[in-house]
Motif scaffolding. Structure first.
Motif: not given
Length: 264
Positions: A81, A84, A87-88
């Protein structure tokens, strides 16, 4: 001040006049800290570091190949998580305008990173000199910047060398520029002023070095006055690097016409 050698460097790879992987690394750590303080990425701690590897074709950056991110986190953090969220919220901004589409991202390669700071890693050597300056792109005189006032040329001389190199490149006198200053204790003027443009200068490096001596007061007192180094600005240098950030006076671009006028 003191005796020693200081090196300043600038290039035209980025708007910050720094090598692209250095800028990418600085952006990453800054965005990690902002994400931690604002809660955008919860559960990460204040300890961490990054490493950016880039492929070059000659002097031209081609692509970011590998990014290593080590960031402290809570015991129960889900690493997938966390990846992620990076990455965002972090990587798109950090690599904006850079060729990083195929970069390999390595997050916390040792596994968990729960315990941080001196509590986890004693025997530290203080601030990392190459992280605070130009990574592997320029040599280092060996003196740390942090923990010293501006009368110590390890700090003020390094800032002045960067200031001169950046103004050289900003004035289009060179695509890459390395300025080296050397001082002897008890003497106010530098015993050496060297300019290396790696063959990219508009004239011989010796003529650029002579222009530097004429344009700038390179005594410790002159540097302190030129760069306003008696102001309480140094806490901001404790993280994120000392160069490439517009809020520091040694990053100002000025005196370019004076430099050009003295070139013969």
């Amino acid at each position: 001040g003191d005796q020693g050698v200081m090196v300043g460097y600038a290039c035209n790879e980025t708007p910050e006049y720094l090598p692209m992987p250095v800028v990418a690394a600085q952006r990453l750590v800054t965005l990690l800290e902002i994400s931690r303080m604002t809660g955008v990425i919860p559960d990460i701690g204040p300890d961490g570091k990054v490493q950016v590897t880039m492929e070059y074709n000659g002097d031209t950056p081609v692509r970011i190949t590998t990014v290593v991110v080590s960031v402290q986190h809570k015991e129960d953090t889900d690493i997938n998580k966390l990846a992620d969220l990076l990455d965002e919220y972090v990587f798109p901004l950090a690599f904006d305008g850079m060729p990083a589409d195929d970069a390999e991202i390595i997050l916390n390669p040792s596994g968990k990173f729960v315990q941080g700071g001196p509590d986890a890693d004693t025997g530290l050597t203080g601030r990392k000199l190459m992280v605070d300056s130009y990574g592997t792109f320029a040599p280092h005189g060996g003196g740390a910047f942090s923990g010293k006032d501006a009368t110590k040329v390890d700090r003020s001389g390094a800032y002045m060398a960067r200031y001169i190199a950046k103004n050289m490149v900003a004035a289009h006198l060179a695509d890459r520029c390395q300025v080296t200053l050397a001082y002897a204790i008890g003497g106010k003027d530098p015993v050496m002023v060297d300019v290396n443009t790696f063959g990219t200068g508009i004239c011989e490096d010796d003529c650029l070095a002579a222009a530097v001596r004429k344009v700038y007061d390179l005594t410790p007192a002159g540097i302190i006055k030129q760069l306003n180094l008696l102001n309480p600005i140094y806490s901001r240098t404790a993280a994120g690097g000392h160069f490439g950030r517009e809020d520091f006076p040694w990053e100002n671009v000025e005196h370019m016409s004076d430099l050009a006028a003295y070139i013969v």
